[in-house]
Design a protein around this motif. Structure first.
Motif, short mmCIF file in Angstrom:
data_model
loop_
_atom_site.label_atom_id
_atom_site.label_comp_id
_atom_site.label_asym_id
_atom_site.label_seq_id
_atom_site.Cartn_x
_atom_site.Cartn_y
_atom_site.Cartn_z
N CYS A 31 8.99 16.52 2.15
CA CYS A 31 7.43 16.50 2.13
C CYS A 31 6.69 16.35 0.70
CB CYS A 31 5.86 17.71 2.30
SG CYS A 31 5.35 18.22 3.76
N PHE A 32 7.87 16.12 0.28
CA PHE A 32 7.68 16.07 -1.15
C PHE A 32 7.84 14.09 -1.67
CE2 PHE A 32 9.07 19.66 -3.94
CZ PHE A 32 7.52 20.56 -3.93
N TYR A 33 9.04 13.65 -0.53
CA TYR A 33 8.90 12.19 -0.86
C TYR A 33 8.20 11.61 0.15
CZ TYR A 33 14.56 12.68 -1.55
OH TYR A 33 15.20 12.93 -2.30
N ARG A 34 7.54 12.42 0.45
CA ARG A 34 6.10 11.22 1.64
C ARG A 34 4.69 11.85 0.80
NH1 ARG A 34 2.60 9.23 2.87
NH2 ARG A 34 1.86 7.97 4.70
N PHE A 35 4.41 12.59 0.09
CA PHE A 35 2.98 12.47 -0.56
C PHE A 35 3.40 12.93 -2.26
CE2 PHE A 35 3.22 13.93 4.68
CZ PHE A 35 2.00 13.62 4.50
N GLY A 36 4.35 13.37 -2.50
CA GLY A 36 4.21 13.80 -4.23
C GLY A 36 4.20 15.32 -3.98
N GLY A 44 10.48 5.74 6.47
CA GLY A 44 11.21 7.25 5.88
C GLY A 44 11.34 8.02 7.12
N GLN A 45 10.90 8.66 8.26
CA GLN A 45 11.07 9.59 9.08
C GLN A 45 12.63 9.05 9.85
OE1 GLN A 45 7.53 9.44 10.61
NE2 GLN A 45 6.92 11.50 10.30
N ARG A 46 13.38 8.58 9.65
CA ARG A 46 14.82 7.21 9.47
C ARG A 46 15.69 7.78 9.14
NH1 ARG A 46 11.59 3.04 11.99
NH2 ARG A 46 12.60 1.86 10.95
N THR A 47 15.08 8.49 8.00
CA THR A 47 16.01 7.98 7.14
C THR A 47 17.48 9.87 7.27
OG1 THR A 47 14.67 7.66 5.28
CG2 THR A 47 16.06 8.36 4.83
#
Length: 301
Positions: free
Chosen positions: A42-47, A255-258
């Protein structure tokens, strides 16, 4: 003071105290932030700065105590709660450098900043739908407790590595043993070039990785290197998917395929094993399927 590289790994803590005289029957006291060793999905996506991890008491907590909370001109709403394996003393030491009596704070309530200066408005329901869409949870007949358990994956310690194209993700039925139980439970395959890229991204170019413990969208478990697979290929087995199916990867954000590598989740193929290993249930099933007698395992101390 965190440097530029550490800033996105800063975790923000607070403690909640039940107080009948206070608004909503509680007081929330901010603690000193700390730098986490790893990132979270969640940090990668929202900070990381949009999440507030609140230690809550294990007695006397009511639903009103989890009402929205305003601090630093930001509006925080309750996202979800999780139990922690750490003792309450360790939790307090992490967040404030102080200790307190045992018995306080076995549950952490995670709040999310929906609005605030320089923030793009985002509701908690949008965060939940981004990580685990409700329709997929319902399609999997997921209970509320199981949903909460799966939601914790959004906050496990990981490092993002290689983005995989949807066309290169294949989901196969599990291989089963003589008893009908899956032998591929928790184990998939990845091509050699993916593992080489992962090693480079993690700061170890040229080193050989044999396997990783990973997350890939709704899938989790081990990914084992296969030198026979075509480039950029990932093969998952059905039991690795906690929800959804292969169509998830065609409709999700890139990002959810990473491939997310879990903390301490790398098996290096270019060095000798320097620590003892566990004989887990998956390996026992494999050994049984090739004829190893069950008595051998039962006799182990």
């Amino acid at each position: 003071e965190p440097d530029a590289q550490e800033l996105h790994r800063v975790v923000y803590y607070a403690d909640l105290f039940v107080n009948a005289k206070a608004r909503n029957g509680r007081r929330i006291i901010l603690r000193k932030p700390c730098v986490n060793a790893h990132m979270k999905r969640c940090f990668y996506r929202f900070g990381s700065d949009r999440f507030l991890f609140v230690n809550v008491p294990n007695q006397g907590l009511e639903i009103q105590h989890l009402a929205p909370y305003d601090v630093c001109n930001r509006h925080f709403d309750f996202l979800f709660a999780k139990r922690t394996m750490a003792s309450s003393k360790q939790l307090k030491a992490e967040s404030s450098g102080q200790t307190t009596e045992a018995g306080y704070g076995y549950v952490v309530a995670v709040f999310f900043a929906e609005t605030g200066p320089n923030l793009v408005t985002c509701k908690t329901d949008q965060v939940r739908s981004w990580h685990l869409p409700t329709h997929l949870a319902c399609a999997s007949n997921m209970t509320v407790s199981k949903y909460a358990e799966r939601f914790k994956l959004a906050f496990s310690d990981i490092e993002q590595t290689v983005e995989v194209e949807a066309a290169n993700v294949e989901v196969r039925p599990d291989l089963v043993g003589r008893t009908g139980r899956p032998n591929t439970d928790g184990n998939g395959l990845g091509s050699a070039d993916l593992f080489e890229k992962i090693a480079e991204i993690l700061g170890h170019p040229g080193r050989r990785i044999s396997a990783i413990q990973m997350r890939l969208g709704p899938a989790k478990g081990m990914l084992v290197r296969s030198d026979r697979l075509p480039c950029s290929k990932v093969i998952l087995f059905s039991s690795q998917l906690e929800y959804g199916d292969v169509t998830y990867y065609r409709n999700c954000e890139p990002g959810q395929r990473t491939i997310e590598v879990c903390a301490n989740g790398i098996v290096w193929g270019d060095e000798q094993l320097r620590q003892s290993s566990r004989l887990n249930s998956q390996l026992i099933l494999v050994l049984q399927s090739i004829g190893c007698p069950s008595d051998i395992f039962l006799s182990l101390d």
